[in-house]
Design a protein around this motif. Structure first.
Motif, PDB file in Angstrom:
ATOM      1  N   LYS A  31       0.831  -1.209   0.000  1.00  0.00           N
ATOM      2  CA  LYS A  31       0.000   0.000   0.000  1.00  0.00           C
ATOM      3  C   LYS A  31       0.863   1.254   0.000  1.00  0.00           C
ATOM      4  CE  LYS A  31      -4.003  -2.041   2.277  1.00  0.00           C
ATOM      5  NZ  LYS A  31      -4.810  -2.090   3.512  1.00  0.00           N
ATOM      6  N   GLU A  32       1.956   1.237   0.771  1.00  0.00           N
ATOM      7  CA  GLU A  32       2.866   2.384   0.797  1.00  0.00           C
ATOM      8  C   GLU A  32       3.467   2.629  -0.583  1.00  0.00           C
ATOM      9  OE1 GLU A  32       5.865   1.697   3.728  1.00  0.00           O
ATOM     10  OE2 GLU A  32       4.438   1.604   5.374  1.00  0.00           O
ATOM     11  N   LEU A  33       3.903   1.565  -1.237  1.00  0.00           N
ATOM     12  CA  LEU A  33       4.506   1.707  -2.559  1.00  0.00           C
ATOM     13  C   LEU A  33       3.494   2.192  -3.582  1.00  0.00           C
ATOM     14  CD1 LEU A  33       6.788  -1.452  -2.677  1.00  0.00           C
ATOM     15  CD2 LEU A  33       7.508   0.926  -2.444  1.00  0.00           C
ATOM     16  N   GLU A  34       2.268   1.703  -3.499  1.00  0.00           N
ATOM     17  CA  GLU A  34       1.228   2.154  -4.426  1.00  0.00           C
ATOM     18  C   GLU A  34       0.905   3.630  -4.202  1.00  0.00           C
ATOM     19  OE1 GLU A  34      -2.063  -0.493  -3.934  1.00  0.00           O
ATOM     20  OE2 GLU A  34      -1.099  -2.103  -5.085  1.00  0.00           O
ATOM     21  N   ALA A  35       0.853   4.049  -2.933  1.00  0.00           N
ATOM     22  CA  ALA A  35       0.600   5.454  -2.631  1.00  0.00           C
ATOM     23  C   ALA A  35       1.742   6.321  -3.156  1.00  0.00           C
ATOM     24  CB  ALA A  35       0.426   5.639  -1.128  1.00  0.00           C
ATOM     25  N   GLN A  36       2.968   5.860  -2.979  1.00  0.00           N
ATOM     26  CA  GLN A  36       4.125   6.600  -3.473  1.00  0.00           C
ATOM     27  C   GLN A  36       4.111   6.656  -5.000  1.00  0.00           C
ATOM     28  OE1 GLN A  36       7.843   4.867  -2.380  1.00  0.00           O
ATOM     29  NE2 GLN A  36       9.032   6.644  -2.987  1.00  0.00           N
ATOM     30  N   ASP A  37       3.731   5.566  -5.641  1.00  0.00           N
ATOM     31  CA  ASP A  37       3.661   5.524  -7.093  1.00  0.00           C
ATOM     32  C   ASP A  37       2.586   6.479  -7.606  1.00  0.00           C
ATOM     33  OD1 ASP A  37       4.416   4.623  -9.633  1.00  0.00           O
ATOM     34  OD2 ASP A  37       2.805   3.123  -9.637  1.00  0.00           O
ATOM     35  N   ASN A  38       1.434   6.492  -6.941  1.00  0.00           N
ATOM     36  CA  ASN A  38       0.355   7.408  -7.332  1.00  0.00           C
ATOM     37  C   ASN A  38       0.788   8.854  -7.143  1.00  0.00           C
ATOM     38  OD1 ASN A  38      -1.376   5.357  -8.065  1.00  0.00           O
ATOM     39  ND2 ASN A  38      -2.361   5.254  -6.066  1.00  0.00           N
ATOM     40  N   GLU A  39       1.536   9.115  -6.070  1.00  0.00           N
ATOM     41  CA  GLU A  39       2.033  10.464  -5.812  1.00  0.00           C
ATOM     42  C   GLU A  39       3.013  10.878  -6.913  1.00  0.00           C
ATOM     43  OE1 GLU A  39       5.015  12.080  -2.520  1.00  0.00           O
ATOM     44  OE2 GLU A  39       3.102  11.383  -1.678  1.00  0.00           O
ATOM     45  N   ASP A  40       3.869   9.955  -7.325  1.00  0.00           N
ATOM     46  CA  ASP A  40       4.822  10.249  -8.398  1.00  0.00           C
ATOM     47  C   ASP A  40       4.101  10.478  -9.713  1.00  0.00           C
ATOM     48  OD1 ASP A  40       6.900   9.987  -6.626  1.00  0.00           O
ATOM     49  OD2 ASP A  40       7.466   7.952  -7.268  1.00  0.00           O
TER      50      ASP A  40
END
Length: 58
Positions: free
Chosen positions: A45-54
């Protein structure tokens, strides 16, 4: 092909098939504990949130 060639060929095929069968049999025996699975999901979930932010930044 000489006899020794057939022997090597059969031996190689037997090793490949045997390795695949051992891999198949051991694939389901590796259980992940609930705690590790929870950590994996949290990290995902953290990586997906970071990816969406990017993606939003671009």
């Amino acid at each position: 092909m000489p006899t020794i060639g057939w022997i090597f060929l059969i031996l190689a095929l037997a090793l490949i098939v045997g390795g695949l069968m051992i891999l198949r049999d051991s694939a389901h025996s590796m259980k992940i504990s609930d705690e590790k699975m929870k950590k994996i999901r949290e990290r995902q979930k953290e990586l997906e949130a970071q990816d969406n932010e990017d993606d939003d930044w671009k």
